[in-house]
Structures are given as C-alpha cells and as structure tokens.
Enzyme design. Structure first.
Site, mmCIF file in Angstrom:
data_model
loop_
_atom_site.group_PDB
_atom_site.id
_atom_site.type_symbol
_atom_site.label_atom_id
_atom_site.label_comp_id
_atom_site.label_asym_id
_atom_site.label_seq_id
_atom_site.Cartn_x
_atom_site.Cartn_y
_atom_site.Cartn_z
ATOM 1 N N GLU A 1 -46.024 -53.501 31.211
ATOM 2 C CA GLU A 1 -44.655 -53.407 30.659
ATOM 3 C C GLU A 1 -43.913 -52.201 31.221
ATOM 4 O OE1 GLU A 1 -43.124 -55.187 27.796
ATOM 5 O OE2 GLU A 1 -44.750 -56.610 27.462
ATOM 6 N N GLY B 1 -43.580 -55.661 41.485
ATOM 7 C CA GLY B 1 -43.950 -55.488 40.083
ATOM 8 C C GLY B 1 -42.957 -54.573 39.397
HETATM 9 C C1 FAD Z 1 -53.619 -56.687 32.446
HETATM 10 C C2 FAD Z 1 -52.253 -56.888 32.983
HETATM 11 C C3 FAD Z 1 -51.416 -57.822 32.406
HETATM 12 C C4 FAD Z 1 -50.149 -58.044 32.924
HETATM 13 N N1 FAD Z 1 -49.369 -59.009 32.351
HETATM 14 C C5 FAD Z 1 -48.167 -59.298 32.899
HETATM 15 C C6 FAD Z 1 -47.354 -60.363 32.369
HETATM 16 O O1 FAD Z 1 -47.723 -61.013 31.387
HETATM 17 N N2 FAD Z 1 -46.189 -60.651 32.985
HETATM 18 C C7 FAD Z 1 -45.738 -59.958 34.077
HETATM 19 O O2 FAD Z 1 -44.651 -60.260 34.570
HETATM 20 N N3 FAD Z 1 -46.466 -58.940 34.596
HETATM 21 C C8 FAD Z 1 -47.664 -58.585 34.034
HETATM 22 N N4 FAD Z 1 -48.430 -57.584 34.558
HETATM 23 C C9 FAD Z 1 -47.968 -56.884 35.748
HETATM 24 C C10 FAD Z 1 -47.428 -55.487 35.447
HETATM 25 O O3 FAD Z 1 -46.244 -55.560 34.710
HETATM 26 C C11 FAD Z 1 -47.254 -54.803 36.796
HETATM 27 O O4 FAD Z 1 -48.546 -54.622 37.333
HETATM 28 C C12 FAD Z 1 -46.555 -53.481 36.693
HETATM 29 O O5 FAD Z 1 -45.187 -53.662 36.376
HETATM 30 C C13 FAD Z 1 -46.650 -52.682 37.999
HETATM 31 O O6 FAD Z 1 -46.312 -53.467 39.085
HETATM 32 P P1 FAD Z 1 -47.268 -53.523 40.386
HETATM 33 O O7 FAD Z 1 -48.640 -53.764 39.940
HETATM 34 O O8 FAD Z 1 -46.659 -54.463 41.339
HETATM 35 O O9 FAD Z 1 -47.227 -52.055 40.953
HETATM 36 P P2 FAD Z 1 -46.133 -51.488 41.989
HETATM 37 O O10 FAD Z 1 -44.774 -51.723 41.455
HETATM 38 O O11 FAD Z 1 -46.442 -51.972 43.345
HETATM 39 O O12 FAD Z 1 -46.452 -49.935 41.892
HETATM 40 C C14 FAD Z 1 -47.568 -49.322 42.539
HETATM 41 C C15 FAD Z 1 -47.568 -47.850 42.126
HETATM 42 O O13 FAD Z 1 -46.344 -47.235 42.548
HETATM 43 C C16 FAD Z 1 -45.682 -46.662 41.439
HETATM 44 N N5 FAD Z 1 -44.225 -46.829 41.601
HETATM 45 C C17 FAD Z 1 -43.552 -47.946 41.938
HETATM 46 N N6 FAD Z 1 -42.237 -47.707 41.951
HETATM 47 C C18 FAD Z 1 -42.068 -46.396 41.614
HETATM 48 C C19 FAD Z 1 -40.944 -45.550 41.449
HETATM 49 N N7 FAD Z 1 -39.685 -46.004 41.616
HETATM 50 N N8 FAD Z 1 -41.156 -44.250 41.084
HETATM 51 C C20 FAD Z 1 -42.415 -43.788 40.894
HETATM 52 N N9 FAD Z 1 -43.529 -44.549 41.024
HETATM 53 C C21 FAD Z 1 -43.353 -45.836 41.378
HETATM 54 C C22 FAD Z 1 -46.163 -47.456 40.230
HETATM 55 O O14 FAD Z 1 -45.980 -46.749 39.010
HETATM 56 C C23 FAD Z 1 -47.635 -47.676 40.603
HETATM 57 O O15 FAD Z 1 -48.359 -46.517 40.300
HETATM 58 C C24 FAD Z 1 -49.697 -57.309 34.048
HETATM 59 C C25 FAD Z 1 -50.544 -56.337 34.627
HETATM 60 C C26 FAD Z 1 -51.795 -56.134 34.109
HETATM 61 C C27 FAD Z 1 -52.679 -55.100 34.741
#
Ligand code: FAD
Length: 380
Positions: A364, A129
């Site tokens: 985002e 993500g």
């Molecule tokens: C309601 C909703 C709508 C969405 N709509 C879309 C969409 O239309 N299109 C799309 O592509 N995505 C969408 N998303 C996905 C969203 O963009 C991702 O959930 C988000 O980017 C985080 O990715 P992840 O959930 O894989 O978390 P991860 O990347 O796995 O992160 C898990 C945790 O680790 C932290 N973390 C990760 N890397 C680091 C770092 N380098 N430094 C510090 N902390 C870190 C994160 O901040 C988070 O707290 C949506 C999500 C939601 C909840």
C-alpha cells in the site's frame, strides 16, 4: 489510546480480542506454514459481521474506520493473515465509495459488507509498482465499453475473489496518470489469473499475476469519470492507510507479548532473562514505540471518520502507516533477538511476526513513498 472509544467500539474490541485469542490464534501457525487460504477464518469474520465495519450505515455498517482499525489490530496481534482478509476486502470498498456511481455502490457494497462477495485491488505491474501514474495496462475505448490488454502482478486475493478493481490507462502512451479503475468479474473471458507467488510473509492470502487479453469491460463498470481514476486510487489509499497502520500496531503488540512471555521463562547467568536491565529497556522501548504508533493510527482513522480529505489526510495517513509499520519491523526484529536461537526456529511463533512485518513496510505504498508524501505536504 488518545481517541476516546465509543461504547460500540469498545464492544467490537472486546469481542474481536476474545475471538482472536480463542479461535484465531490457534490457527495462525498452520495458515503460515501451509500457505493455504484460510476459508474457515473468512467464514468466522463473516459470521461476526466484521466486513461491514467501515461501511456507511445505509449498507449495514458502523461507518467507522476507527472500528475497522480496532478489529484489524486485535486480529493482527495473533494472526497477520486473518487480519489481511478484512484489509483485502476494504481497499476495493474504499475505491467504490470514493469513485462509484450510486448504482455501483448499491450493486457491490451490500455484498462486500456481508462477505457474500469477495473483492481485490490490482494496480501493480511488472514494471510499475510505486509509480502508479506510469502503469502500462491499456483500456481502449470500444462500442459499449473498453478492451483491456496488459499484465498485473501481486494482486492479493485474486485467486479467491469474485471481482477485481483493476487499474488501466485510458490516455495515450505518453500521458501519465490518465487511468481508471474497472470493476472486473474474475470469470470474465480474456482474464487469466496466474500461479500464486511464493512469499516469505503474508503467506495465507495468495498474490497472483493477472493477464488481460482483449478483456471486454462494459462502460458501466468503469469507476469514476473517464481518465480521472488516479484521484480515486489515491483517495482509496489515503482512507485505507490507517488500517494498514493498525496491522503494524497489532503485529508489534503481539510480538512484544510473545517476547515478554519468553524472557520471563528463560534463565541465564543464574537469573531470569527478564531481570537484565538491557533486556528490560528493550521491552520499554517497544512499548514506547507501540504507544506512539497506536496514537498516530487512531488519530488518522478519526480524521477519515471526521471527513478529512486532500493533502491533510494524505499526510496524516502516511505518517500513521509509515511509523506503525516501521515500528512493527523494529519490534519484531528485537523480539526475535530476545528469543535467541529460538527466534530463528520454526517451532516458535516469533519469526512469523518478523517475516510478516517486512511485508507491511512495502505494501500500500512503500515507506519511502510515504516519506515522499509527507515531505511533499511540508516542502511542496
Ligand atoms: C505481499 C504483497 C501483497 C501485495 N498486494 C498487492 C495488491 O493486492 N494489489 C496491488 O496492486 N499491489 C500489491 N502489492 C504490490 C505493492 O503495492 C508494490 O510492491 C509496492 O507498491 C512497491 O512497488 P514495487 O514492488 O514495484 O517496487 P518499486 O516501485 O519498483 O520500488 C523499488 C524500490 O524503490 C523505492 N522507490 C521507488 N520509487 C521511489 C521514490 N520516488 N522515492 C524513493 N524511493 C522510491 C521503493 O520504495 C522500493 O524500495 C503487493 C506486494 C506484496 C509484497
């Protein structure tokens, strides 16, 4: 607001505020409770011509991210989901503007600006993500185009969209960030849109997984030159982030207004709750944080409109998104507290603000990622 609004922008604010109060606010609770896509709200936004706001004048728009933020702020004050309908359309639009050929712009932007066509944006995968450069969905070069294989999750709007801007890796397995966005019609053979995700917030706009099984995409649907799509995605995010911040400002403003109404009509210890100093200071703190967030959002939006780009825009947009959405969460949390037990009850609107605010800190680019962007521009 530190940014001086033009007469047109003031007109947008007054119009959207009136429509938000009269037509959107009465629908907000039902959209959240049923988690059904609000077609009536989409039609209303179309009728008002709001989808065009950030588009260049040549595509019938106002060319104003400031105006887009105004509309989103006013709508999100009363209904997160209705404001979301604009935002879902605008991230793809930003990407097409950032990386599209003239032919792609001419084909898609006019239809996106009227709402005749619906678009969405898909980067996130089950294992990736925040780490956009690490996506695994693969676009393999074949005669005339690409074959896409892999899976996506959380694609918001996919279930109702006509096209998806879908990110896939065009480089080798060990090459990070060698990706492109592809414009994929949702009825393409080889693309399956999965069951919508049950969600705590942002419930009115469905988010779904996508499965690509030898999905053919013609070459002319690739956005940007081959392997250079990462920059397009980042540019699209930098330009869209002030709008996400505007959602935070509007949500916080709405939550504060609900809290004020509630404490003014509630009594305890023989006096009105709004007369306790500890409570008054909570409201004052909300107002301080909202004012600061609003200034940051409109400063970043003005930077987009002024043509700012690169690291400076990345920093301004990240600061605005992070502060405004953290503000939304803090204000919504305190607003629930001021409602007492009623804050937990579904009979009152405030827990909806609380649930939607949490989403804003994650989408985002999470707020940790925003802090990484800010720190990188300051520390290298
Ligand atoms: C309601 C909703 C709508 C969405 N709509 C879309 C969409 O239309 N299109 C799309 O592509 N995505 C969408 N998303 C996905 C969203 O963009 C991702 O959930 C988000 O980017 C985080 O990715 P992840 O959930 O894989 O978390 P991860 O990347 O796995 O992160 C898990 C945790 O680790 C932290 N973390 C990760 N890397 C680091 C770092 N380098 N430094 C510090 N902390 C870190 C994160 O901040 C988070 O707290 C949506 C999500 C939601 C909840």
């Amino acid at each position: 607001m530190s940014v001086q609004l033009t007469e047109d922008q003031q007109g947008i604010r007054d119009l959207v505020r009136r429509v938000a109060n009269e037509k959107v606010a009465p629908r907000a609770a039902a959209i959240d409770a049923t988690a059904e896509y609000p077609e009536d709200m989409f039609a209303l936004l179309r009728e008002l011509g709001l989808f065009a706001l950030p588009l260049p004048a040549s595509y019938g728009g106002m060319d104003s991210v400031v105006a887009a933020c105004i509309a989103v702020e006013e709508l999100c004050r009363v209904c997160y989901n209705t404001a979301y309908l604009l935002v879902v359309q605008w991230t793809p639009f930003s990407a097409i503007l950032a990386g599209g050929t003239q032919a792609q712009r001419d084909l898609y932007l006019p239809k996106l600006s009227t709402g005749e066509m619906r678009a969405c944006f898909s980067v996130t995968e089950p294992q990736s993500g925040s780490d956009v450069a690490g996506i695994r969905a693969r676009a393999e070069k074949v005669p005339g185009g690409y074959r896409l294989n892999g899976a996506k999750i959380w694609c918001t709007g996919a279930a109702v969209a006509d096209i998806i801007l879908l990110a896939a890796r065009v480089g080798g397995a060990d090459e990070r960030g060698v990706i492109n966005l592809f414009i994929v019609p949702t009825d393409s053979p080889g693309l399956t849109i999965g069951r919508k995700e049950p969600k705590m917030g942002a419930r009115g706009v469905p988010s779904s997984p996508l499965f690509m099984d030898n999905l053919f995409v013609p070459e002319e649907n690739r956005l940007g030159s081959e392997g250079r799509g990462f920059k397009v995605v980042m540019e699209a995010f930098n330009k869209a982030r002030p709008i996400i911040g505007a959602r935070g400002v509007g949500l916080a403003q709405g939550a504060m207004e609900h809290a004020i109404d509630f404490i003014k009509s509630r009594h305890a210890f023989g006096q009105n709750v709004a007369e306790f100093q500890g409570v008054r200071w909570m409201i004052a703190d909300m107002a301080i944080q909202i004012a600061a967030a609003r200034n940051l959002v409109y400063q970043a939006a003005s930077a987009v409109d002024g043509g700012e780009s690169g690291a400076e825009l990345a920093k301004l947009s990240a600061i605005a998104k992070c502060h405004a959405t953290d503000t939304a969460m803090r204000v919504a949390t305190d607003a629930v507290q001021l409602f007492g037990a009623s804050g937990i009850s579904d009979d009152y609107p405030i827990n909806r603000y609380f649930r939607d605010a949490k989403v804003l800190q994650i989408v985002e680019g999470t707020n940790q990622i925003q802090r990484n962007i800010i720190a990188r521009t300051l520390l290298g």
